[in-house]
Scaffold this motif. Structure first.
Motif, PDB file in Angstrom:
ATOM      1  N   VAL A  42     -13.110  12.470   7.654  1.00 17.96           N
ATOM      2  CA  VAL A  42     -13.198  11.072   7.230  1.00 17.96           C
ATOM      3  C   VAL A  42     -13.868  11.121   5.867  1.00 17.96           C
ATOM      4  O   VAL A  42     -14.925  11.735   5.708  1.00 17.96           O
ATOM      5  CB  VAL A  42     -14.025  10.230   8.220  1.00 17.96           C
ATOM      6  N   ARG A  43     -13.239  10.494   4.876  1.00 15.90           N
ATOM      7  CA  ARG A  43     -13.731  10.665   3.512  1.00 15.90           C
ATOM      8  C   ARG A  43     -13.676   9.356   2.715  1.00 15.90           C
ATOM      9  O   ARG A  43     -12.740   8.576   2.850  1.00 15.90           O
ATOM     10  CB  ARG A  43     -12.881  11.722   2.804  1.00 15.90           C
ATOM     11  N   ALA A  44     -14.692   9.138   1.896  1.00 16.87           N
ATOM     12  CA  ALA A  44     -14.744   7.955   1.023  1.00 16.87           C
ATOM     13  C   ALA A  44     -14.334   8.361  -0.391  1.00 16.87           C
ATOM     14  O   ALA A  44     -14.667   9.458  -0.852  1.00 16.87           O
ATOM     15  CB  ALA A  44     -16.155   7.387   1.014  1.00 16.87           C
ATOM     16  N   TRP A  45     -13.625   7.470  -1.060  1.00 18.27           N
ATOM     17  CA  TRP A  45     -13.179   7.706  -2.440  1.00 18.27           C
ATOM     18  C   TRP A  45     -13.522   6.483  -3.283  1.00 18.27           C
ATOM     19  O   TRP A  45     -13.346   5.358  -2.840  1.00 18.27           O
ATOM     20  CB  TRP A  45     -11.673   7.935  -2.505  1.00 18.27           C
ATOM     21  N   THR A  46     -13.994   6.715  -4.499  1.00 13.11           N
ATOM     22  CA  THR A  46     -14.321   5.610  -5.398  1.00 13.11           C
ATOM     23  C   THR A  46     -13.195   5.410  -6.404  1.00 13.11           C
ATOM     24  O   THR A  46     -12.740   6.364  -7.029  1.00 13.11           O
ATOM     25  CB  THR A  46     -15.622   5.891  -6.176  1.00 13.11           C
ATOM     26  N   ILE A  47     -12.754   4.160  -6.549  1.00 12.44           N
ATOM     27  CA  ILE A  47     -11.756   3.806  -7.566  1.00 12.44           C
ATOM     28  C   ILE A  47     -12.205   2.518  -8.255  1.00 12.44           C
ATOM     29  O   ILE A  47     -13.091   1.822  -7.767  1.00 12.44           O
ATOM     30  CB  ILE A  47     -10.342   3.596  -6.963  1.00 12.44           C
ATOM     31  N   ARG A  48     -11.571   2.208  -9.370  1.00  9.85           N
ATOM     32  CA  ARG A  48     -11.871   0.953 -10.052  1.00  9.85           C
ATOM     33  C   ARG A  48     -11.119  -0.191  -9.364  1.00  9.85           C
ATOM     34  O   ARG A  48     -10.059   0.021  -8.784  1.00  9.85           O
ATOM     35  CB  ARG A  48     -11.472   1.026 -11.528  1.00  9.85           C
ATOM     36  N   ASN A  49     -11.676  -1.385  -9.443  1.00 10.69           N
ATOM     37  CA  ASN A  49     -10.983  -2.563  -8.916  1.00 10.69           C
ATOM     38  C   ASN A  49      -9.612  -2.668  -9.571  1.00 10.69           C
ATOM     39  O   ASN A  49      -9.442  -2.271 -10.729  1.00 10.69           O
ATOM     40  CB  ASN A  49     -11.779  -3.841  -9.225  1.00 10.69           C
ATOM     41  N   ASN A  50      -8.646  -3.203  -8.844  1.00  7.46           N
ATOM     42  CA  ASN A  50      -7.271  -3.409  -9.332  1.00  7.46           C
ATOM     43  C   ASN A  50      -6.484  -2.115  -9.525  1.00  7.46           C
ATOM     44  O   ASN A  50      -5.503  -2.091 -10.258  1.00  7.46           O
ATOM     45  CB  ASN A  50      -7.263  -4.229 -10.639  1.00  7.46           C
ATOM     46  N   THR A  51      -6.921  -1.034  -8.875  1.00  7.21           N
ATOM     47  CA  THR A  51      -6.165   0.223  -8.931  1.00  7.21           C
ATOM     48  C   THR A  51      -4.976   0.131  -7.976  1.00  7.21           C
ATOM     49  O   THR A  51      -5.113  -0.311  -6.840  1.00  7.21           O
ATOM     50  CB  THR A  51      -7.061   1.414  -8.515  1.00  7.21           C
ATOM     51  N   LYS A  52      -3.809   0.557  -8.452  1.00 10.41           N
ATOM     52  CA  LYS A  52      -2.611   0.543  -7.594  1.00 10.41           C
ATOM     53  C   LYS A  52      -2.597   1.780  -6.702  1.00 10.41           C
ATOM     54  O   LYS A  52      -3.237   2.792  -7.005  1.00 10.41           O
ATOM     55  CB  LYS A  52      -1.344   0.474  -8.456  1.00 10.41           C
ATOM     56  N   ALA A  53      -1.842   1.683  -5.609  1.00 12.66           N
ATOM     57  CA  ALA A  53      -1.814   2.740  -4.591  1.00 12.66           C
ATOM     58  C   ALA A  53      -1.518   4.139  -5.154  1.00 12.66           C
ATOM     59  O   ALA A  53      -2.224   5.099  -4.805  1.00 12.66           O
ATOM     60  CB  ALA A  53      -0.835   2.372  -3.484  1.00 12.66           C
ATOM     61  N   PRO A  54      -0.499   4.321  -6.017  1.00 15.23           N
ATOM     62  CA  PRO A  54      -0.218   5.686  -6.507  1.00 15.23           C
ATOM     63  C   PRO A  54      -1.393   6.294  -7.276  1.00 15.23           C
ATOM     64  O   PRO A  54      -1.675   7.489  -7.153  1.00 15.23           O
ATOM     65  CB  PRO A  54       0.996   5.503  -7.422  1.00 15.23           C
ATOM     66  N   GLN A  55      -2.090   5.452  -8.075  1.00 14.15           N
ATOM     67  CA  GLN A  55      -3.236   5.963  -8.848  1.00 14.15           C
ATOM     68  C   GLN A  55      -4.411   6.304  -7.916  1.00 14.15           C
ATOM     69  O   GLN A  55      -5.146   7.260  -8.157  1.00 14.15           O
ATOM     70  CB  GLN A  55      -3.670   4.944  -9.910  1.00 14.15           C
ATOM     71  N   ALA A  56      -4.553   5.528  -6.844  1.00 15.40           N
ATOM     72  CA  ALA A  56      -5.586   5.849  -5.845  1.00 15.40           C
ATOM     73  C   ALA A  56      -5.248   7.190  -5.198  1.00 15.40           C
ATOM     74  O   ALA A  56      -6.132   8.037  -4.989  1.00 15.40           O
ATOM     75  CB  ALA A  56      -5.652   4.752  -4.787  1.00 15.40           C
ATOM     76  N   ALA A  57      -3.966   7.412  -4.912  1.00 16.84           N
ATOM     77  CA  ALA A  57      -3.517   8.689  -4.337  1.00 16.84           C
ATOM     78  C   ALA A  57      -3.834   9.840  -5.286  1.00 16.84           C
ATOM     79  O   ALA A  57      -4.193  10.942  -4.859  1.00 16.84           O
ATOM     80  CB  ALA A  57      -2.019   8.636  -4.053  1.00 16.84           C
ATOM     81  N   GLY A  58      -3.742   9.557  -6.591  1.00 23.37           N
ATOM     82  CA  GLY A  58      -4.033  10.579  -7.600  1.00 23.37           C
ATOM     83  C   GLY A  58      -5.478  11.024  -7.612  1.00 23.37           C
ATOM     84  O   GLY A  58      -5.801  12.118  -8.097  1.00 23.37           O
ATOM     85  N   GLU A 112       3.450  -0.899  -6.096  1.00 21.48           N
ATOM     86  CA  GLU A 112       2.777  -2.007  -6.788  1.00 21.48           C
ATOM     87  C   GLU A 112       1.556  -2.531  -6.025  1.00 21.48           C
ATOM     88  O   GLU A 112       0.875  -3.440  -6.501  1.00 21.48           O
ATOM     89  CB  GLU A 112       3.769  -3.160  -7.032  1.00 21.48           C
ATOM     90  N   TYR A 113       1.309  -1.985  -4.838  1.00 24.37           N
ATOM     91  CA  TYR A 113       0.192  -2.481  -4.033  1.00 24.37           C
ATOM     92  C   TYR A 113      -1.138  -2.210  -4.728  1.00 24.37           C
ATOM     93  O   TYR A 113      -1.402  -1.099  -5.197  1.00 24.37           O
ATOM     94  CB  TYR A 113       0.187  -1.818  -2.649  1.00 24.37           C
ATOM     95  N   ILE A 114      -1.985  -3.242  -4.798  1.00 25.12           N
ATOM     96  CA  ILE A 114      -3.326  -3.099  -5.386  1.00 25.12           C
ATOM     97  C   ILE A 114      -4.316  -2.843  -4.254  1.00 25.12           C
ATOM     98  O   ILE A 114      -4.429  -3.640  -3.317  1.00 25.12           O
ATOM     99  CB  ILE A 114      -3.709  -4.351  -6.195  1.00 25.12           C
ATOM    100  N   MET A 115      -5.002  -1.717  -4.330  1.00 30.60           N
ATOM    101  CA  MET A 115      -5.927  -1.295  -3.280  1.00 30.60           C
ATOM    102  C   MET A 115      -7.065  -2.295  -3.107  1.00 30.60           C
ATOM    103  O   MET A 115      -7.531  -2.907  -4.070  1.00 30.60           O
ATOM    104  CB  MET A 115      -6.506   0.081  -3.604  1.00 30.60           C
ATOM    105  N   GLN A 116      -7.518  -2.440  -1.854  1.00 34.65           N
ATOM    106  CA  GLN A 116      -8.634  -3.329  -1.529  1.00 34.65           C
ATOM    107  C   GLN A 116      -9.820  -2.503  -1.020  1.00 34.65           C
ATOM    108  O   GLN A 116      -9.624  -1.458  -0.393  1.00 34.65           O
ATOM    109  CB  GLN A 116      -8.209  -4.334  -0.456  1.00 34.65           C
ATOM    110  N   ASP A 117     -11.024  -3.002  -1.264  1.00 37.02           N
ATOM    111  CA  ASP A 117     -12.219  -2.296  -0.792  1.00 37.02           C
ATOM    112  C   ASP A 117     -12.151  -2.136   0.732  1.00 37.02           C
ATOM    113  O   ASP A 117     -11.884  -3.098   1.451  1.00 37.02           O
ATOM    114  CB  ASP A 117     -13.478  -3.073  -1.178  1.00 37.02           C
ATOM    115  N   GLY A 118     -12.371  -0.908   1.211  1.00 35.51           N
ATOM    116  CA  GLY A 118     -12.375  -0.659   2.648  1.00 35.51           C
ATOM    117  C   GLY A 118     -11.026  -0.285   3.233  1.00 35.51           C
ATOM    118  O   GLY A 118     -10.928  -0.042   4.437  1.00 35.51           O
ATOM    119  N   ASP A 119      -9.970  -0.231   2.406  1.00 35.94           N
ATOM    120  CA  ASP A 119      -8.661   0.195   2.926  1.00 35.94           C
ATOM    121  C   ASP A 119      -8.759   1.592   3.529  1.00 35.94           C
ATOM    122  O   ASP A 119      -9.269   2.521   2.889  1.00 35.94           O
ATOM    123  CB  ASP A 119      -7.614   0.227   1.793  1.00 35.94           C
TER     124      ASP A 119
END
Length: 368
Positions: free
Chosen positions: A295-311, A353-360
């Motif tokens: 189980v792992r936490a990752w930090t991203i900026r607000n309004n990051t899209k799913a592919p960039q979060a995957a990156g 195009e999905y924009i990630m939400q905190d806690g996803d």
């Protein structure tokens, strides 16, 4: 741990910077009651506390749990004249250019046993000493850039002419002692000056260091009130900590620390408040990946899209992104298990195009 945020801890000598740094990183940077004891910037990585990780771990029973992390940099004390090389000025300015945000520790307590480099306690004066030095350093950088632009402007280069207009506006503000972040630049203007990496454009947080008696409630501290008022004028945040107490907490295990905080009437440590304020300052959020392995936490900026979060996990996952299988943290907890969440239709398939939400809580499908 994934680390993608670096906060520079700055302030005049003897305001509690190194004590705070030691507490939050347990890195053991020397803290002594004399100026310039911090010569090189000390870098420490600290885990970001997130109670959601423990809850997810109880559901998935993973082999390991990995929090996300922040980097704190303890930067050498600053004095008047740093922009012209006084004290350790030039080193200070070089190190501060490399951080994402600035946490300026200001002394909000009186103690005759701890000398103050300016001879008295006045947090606004201290803030403005540093602000002035950073403005002067930025002024020099802007002037150099304008000199380099002069020839291109003469030749009629449209881009250079536009840049000159913005830089002259910035130079006028800095000349009046106004940090660039307070000049109300629009996004286009910010883009023009971004590559100059201006010190006074960096997001700033003020850390009011109080004594032990006021750690739980500093509402009666006039110094803190003045810092909050000053910070509000520029849209900056203020975090109240007692560096001395944070240093004591750092020596305790989790259970002891919890008891200690409760005894002081505090719900959370100064570190937790500092991290939360830093997240807010930089517009950051957390998403999770969860399974039997980890189980792992990752930090991203607000309004990051799913592919960039995957990156953030791996560039291959971003490159071969197909879709993201997502369940919101609250939905998952309410359902009680991933299977139950699926049955309730709360697990969604999201595209590029999905924009990630905190806690996803996310599983990325990809093909390389």
């Amino acid at each position: 741990m994934s680390t993608n945020l670096e906060v520079g801890i700055v302030g005049l000598p003897n305001v509690g910077k190194s004590t705070l740094f030691n507490a939050i990183t347990k890195a053991g940077a020397e803290a002594a009651n004399y100026p310039f004891c911090t010569i090189e910037p000390n870098v420490g990585v600290v885990e970001v506390p997130d109670s959601r990780l423990d809850v997810l771990a109880s559901i998935y029973k993973p082999k390991r749990v990995l929090p996300t992390a922040m980097r704190f940099v303890d930067i050498a004390g600053l004095v008047k004249g740093a922009s012209t090389g006084e004290g350790l000025g030039n080193k200070f300015l070089a190190h501060i250019r490399e951080v994402d945000a600035i946490a300026q520790v200001v002394r909000c307590f009186a103690d005759s046993n701890v000398t103050h480099v300016e001879g008295s306690v006045d947090p606004i004066r201290d803030i403005e000493i540093i602000s002035t030095e950073l403005c002067l350093a930025d002024l020099e950088a802007v002037e150099r850039r304008l000199e380099r632009l002069a020839r291109m402007v003469k030749s009629g280069d449209k881009k250079a002419v536009q840049e000159k207009v913005v830089l002259e506006k910035v130079m006028a503000g800095l000349g009046d002692g106004t940090p660039v972040r307070r000049l109300g630049l629009d996004e286009e203007e910010r883009e023009v000056v971004r590559e100059l990496n201006l010190l006074t454009l960096k997001p700033t947080l003020y850390v009011a260091n109080v004594n032990e008696e006021e750690a739980a409630d500093a509402s009666g501290n006039p110094y803190v009130a003045r810092v909050r008022e000053y910070a509000a004028q520029e849209g900056a945040g203020t975090v109240v900590v007692c560096a001395k107490i944070e240093a004591e907490i750092a020596e305790l295990d989790a259970a002891e620390a919890k008891d200690f905080l409760e005894a002081l009437g505090m719900q959370e440590s100064g570190l937790d408040r500092l991290i939360r304020a830093s997240y807010e300052l930089l517009g950051l959020m957390t998403f999770f990946t969860a399974g039997e392995q980890e189980v792992r936490a990752w930090t991203i900026r607000n309004n990051t899209k799913a592919p960039q979060a995957a990156g953030k996990i791996h560039t291959d996952i971003e490159r071969g992104f197909i879709r993201a299988e997502i369940v919101g943290y609250n939905d998952l907890i309410a359902a009680g298990s991933p299977a139950a969440a699926k049955e309730k239709g709360q697990v969604r398939l999201e595209g590029k195009e999905y924009i990630m939400q905190d806690g996803d809580v996310t599983y990325f499908r990809f093909n390389v």
